[in-house]
Design a protein around this motif. Sequence first.
Motif, mmCIF file in Angstrom:
data_model
loop_
_atom_site.group_PDB
_atom_site.id
_atom_site.type_symbol
_atom_site.label_atom_id
_atom_site.label_comp_id
_atom_site.label_asym_id
_atom_site.label_seq_id
_atom_site.Cartn_x
_atom_site.Cartn_y
_atom_site.Cartn_z
ATOM 1 N N GLY A 31 5.050 20.138 -6.788
ATOM 2 C CA GLY A 31 3.837 20.636 -7.418
ATOM 3 C C GLY A 31 2.547 20.121 -6.816
ATOM 4 N N GLY A 32 2.613 19.301 -5.784
ATOM 5 C CA GLY A 32 1.389 18.794 -5.162
ATOM 6 C C GLY A 32 1.183 17.317 -5.413
ATOM 7 N N ASP A 33 0.048 16.820 -4.991
ATOM 8 C CA ASP A 33 -0.303 15.403 -5.112
ATOM 9 C C ASP A 33 -0.813 15.140 -6.522
ATOM 10 O OD1 ASP A 33 -1.345 12.835 -4.961
ATOM 11 O OD2 ASP A 33 -2.481 13.199 -3.136
ATOM 12 N N ALA A 34 -0.160 14.239 -7.233
ATOM 13 C CA ALA A 34 -0.530 13.928 -8.619
ATOM 14 C C ALA A 34 -1.470 12.731 -8.737
ATOM 15 C CB ALA A 34 0.737 13.682 -9.435
ATOM 16 N N THR A 35 -1.941 12.206 -7.606
ATOM 17 C CA THR A 35 -2.862 11.069 -7.653
ATOM 18 C C THR A 35 -4.099 11.455 -8.456
ATOM 19 O OG1 THR A 35 -2.152 10.382 -5.454
ATOM 20 C CG2 THR A 35 -4.223 9.463 -6.262
ATOM 21 N N PRO A 36 -4.436 10.661 -9.477
ATOM 22 C CA PRO A 36 -5.650 10.979 -10.254
ATOM 23 C C PRO A 36 -6.907 10.825 -9.400
ATOM 24 C CG PRO A 36 -4.277 9.330 -11.378
ATOM 25 C CD PRO A 36 -3.725 9.507 -10.003
ATOM 26 N N LEU A 37 -7.735 11.861 -9.389
ATOM 27 C CA LEU A 37 -9.005 11.846 -8.657
ATOM 28 C C LEU A 37 -10.106 12.367 -9.577
ATOM 29 C CD1 LEU A 37 -7.970 13.384 -5.213
ATOM 30 C CD2 LEU A 37 -8.259 10.976 -5.772
ATOM 31 N N ASP A 38 -11.289 11.799 -9.417
ATOM 32 C CA ASP A 38 -12.452 12.213 -10.186
ATOM 33 C C ASP A 38 -13.547 12.555 -9.185
ATOM 34 O OD1 ASP A 38 -15.062 11.870 -11.522
ATOM 35 O OD2 ASP A 38 -13.860 11.227 -13.228
ATOM 36 N N PRO A 39 -14.294 13.640 -9.393
ATOM 37 C CA PRO A 39 -15.376 13.952 -8.461
ATOM 38 C C PRO A 39 -16.329 12.775 -8.234
ATOM 39 C CG PRO A 39 -15.008 15.809 -9.908
ATOM 40 C CD PRO A 39 -14.142 14.683 -10.414
ATOM 41 N N ALA A 40 -16.527 11.944 -9.237
ATOM 42 C CA ALA A 40 -17.414 10.784 -9.095
ATOM 43 C C ALA A 40 -16.882 9.774 -8.076
ATOM 44 C CB ALA A 40 -17.610 10.110 -10.448
ATOM 45 N N ASP A 41 -15.565 9.795 -7.802
ATOM 46 C CA ASP A 41 -14.972 8.890 -6.814
ATOM 47 C C ASP A 41 -15.587 9.081 -5.432
ATOM 48 O OD1 ASP A 41 -13.189 7.979 -8.749
ATOM 49 O OD2 ASP A 41 -11.497 9.146 -7.977
#
Length: 158
Positions: A31-41
């Motif tokens: 299903g893809g990369d599940a690493t949590p990312l936030d635009p603010a990162d």
Amino acid sequence: MDIRRVSFDHPDAVKLNDQVQAEYDLRYGDGGDATPLDPADFEPPNGLYLIAYDENDVPVASGGWRAQDANGEGNLDGDAELKRMYVVEEMRGRGLARRVLAALEEDARAAGRRRMVLETGTKQPEAIALYTSSGYEPCEKFGYYRHYESSRCYAKQL
């Protein structure tokens, strides 16, 4: 080729992120990369997100870095973590990823980051070839996928 800073939630960034997620799903079937990312990162001075546009103003490559410091996932103080490096299939083999990578490294260095780190997988041999030919060396595993057998982590001193 025009490389521009954009927000991680910019429509072109979302489009390319959807494409890279679909590719991850094809290669790994999860299903893809599940690493949590936030635009603010990816907001300066703690990160950056870039998109390369072709002569017709079509987005064709992307990549970003986000600041990381010592944490329970294996990062060290001063790390800049590379995320979402991607080149659309029809533009591969033209040096775009290498240009985006160099711009990201330069920006992370200017922001005071000491080491660029990344995680990729065994089913992405072309990514591994890019990173190792750009001076990255295997390092201790870190991040969301650090316990996965197919995970490979690399680092380069900035």
